[in-house]
Design a protein around this motif. Structure first.
Motif, PDB file in Angstrom:
ATOM      1  N   UNK A  39      -3.677   0.179   7.008  1.00  0.00           N
ATOM      2  CA  UNK A  39      -5.096   0.174   7.356  1.00  0.00           C
ATOM      3  C   UNK A  39      -5.840   1.301   6.644  1.00  0.00           C
ATOM      4  N   UNK A  40      -5.269   2.497   6.644  1.00  0.00           N
ATOM      5  CA  UNK A  40      -5.915   3.633   5.976  1.00  0.00           C
ATOM      6  C   UNK A  40      -6.001   3.424   4.468  1.00  0.00           C
ATOM      7  N   UNK A  41      -4.946   2.897   3.880  1.00  0.00           N
ATOM      8  CA  UNK A  41      -4.975   2.611   2.440  1.00  0.00           C
ATOM      9  C   UNK A  41      -6.058   1.582   2.124  1.00  0.00           C
ATOM     10  N   UNK A  88      -0.583  -0.424  -0.735  1.00  0.00           N
ATOM     11  CA  UNK A  88      -0.828  -1.301   0.409  1.00  0.00           C
ATOM     12  C   UNK A  88       0.145  -2.486   0.393  1.00  0.00           C
ATOM     13  N   UNK A  89       0.357  -3.074  -0.783  1.00  0.00           N
ATOM     14  CA  UNK A  89       1.302  -4.191  -0.904  1.00  0.00           C
ATOM     15  C   UNK A  89       2.735  -3.744  -0.599  1.00  0.00           C
ATOM     16  N   UNK A  90       3.104  -2.577  -1.088  1.00  0.00           N
ATOM     17  CA  UNK A  90       4.450  -2.059  -0.833  1.00  0.00           C
ATOM     18  C   UNK A  90       4.654  -1.839   0.666  1.00  0.00           C
ATOM     19  N   UNK A  91       3.669  -1.263   1.339  1.00  0.00           N
ATOM     20  CA  UNK A  91       3.773  -1.031   2.784  1.00  0.00           C
ATOM     21  C   UNK A  91       3.872  -2.355   3.535  1.00  0.00           C
ATOM     22  N   UNK A  92       3.086  -3.348   3.128  1.00  0.00           N
ATOM     23  CA  UNK A  92       3.162  -4.664   3.770  1.00  0.00           C
ATOM     24  C   UNK A  92       4.518  -5.315   3.534  1.00  0.00           C
ATOM     25  N   UNK A  93       5.044  -5.196   2.330  1.00  0.00           N
ATOM     26  CA  UNK A  93       6.370  -5.744   2.025  1.00  0.00           C
ATOM     27  C   UNK A  93       7.443  -5.059   2.866  1.00  0.00           C
TER      28      UNK A  93
END
Length: 65
Positions: A11-13, A49-54
């Motif tokens: 969310x912050x990213x 953000x994509x890495x965190x979601x993955x």
């Protein structure tokens, strides 16, 4: 707990990325170098953000197994 941490990080990213995107669309940049710099920040934040979601998705899959 870790899931909540990753959600908050994502969310912050996303918020920061959107702020920079707004700066670009509002024509805040005075030079091409400033524009180029902001584009790099946006790209970096989107990647993070994509890495965190993955990571969150992978953790959810592992928890289900």
């Amino acid at each position: 707990m870790i899931d909540a941490l990753i959600k908050r990080l994502t969310s912050l990213l996303g918020e920061q990325r959107k702020n920079y995107e707004t700066d670009v669309t509002d024509r805040v940049c005075k030079t091409f170098e400033q524009y180029h710099y902001l584009c790099g920040l946006i790209q970096g934040l989107a990647t993070a953000e994509r890495i965190a979601n993955d990571l969150r998705t992978d953790m959810e899959k592992e928890a289900d197994e």
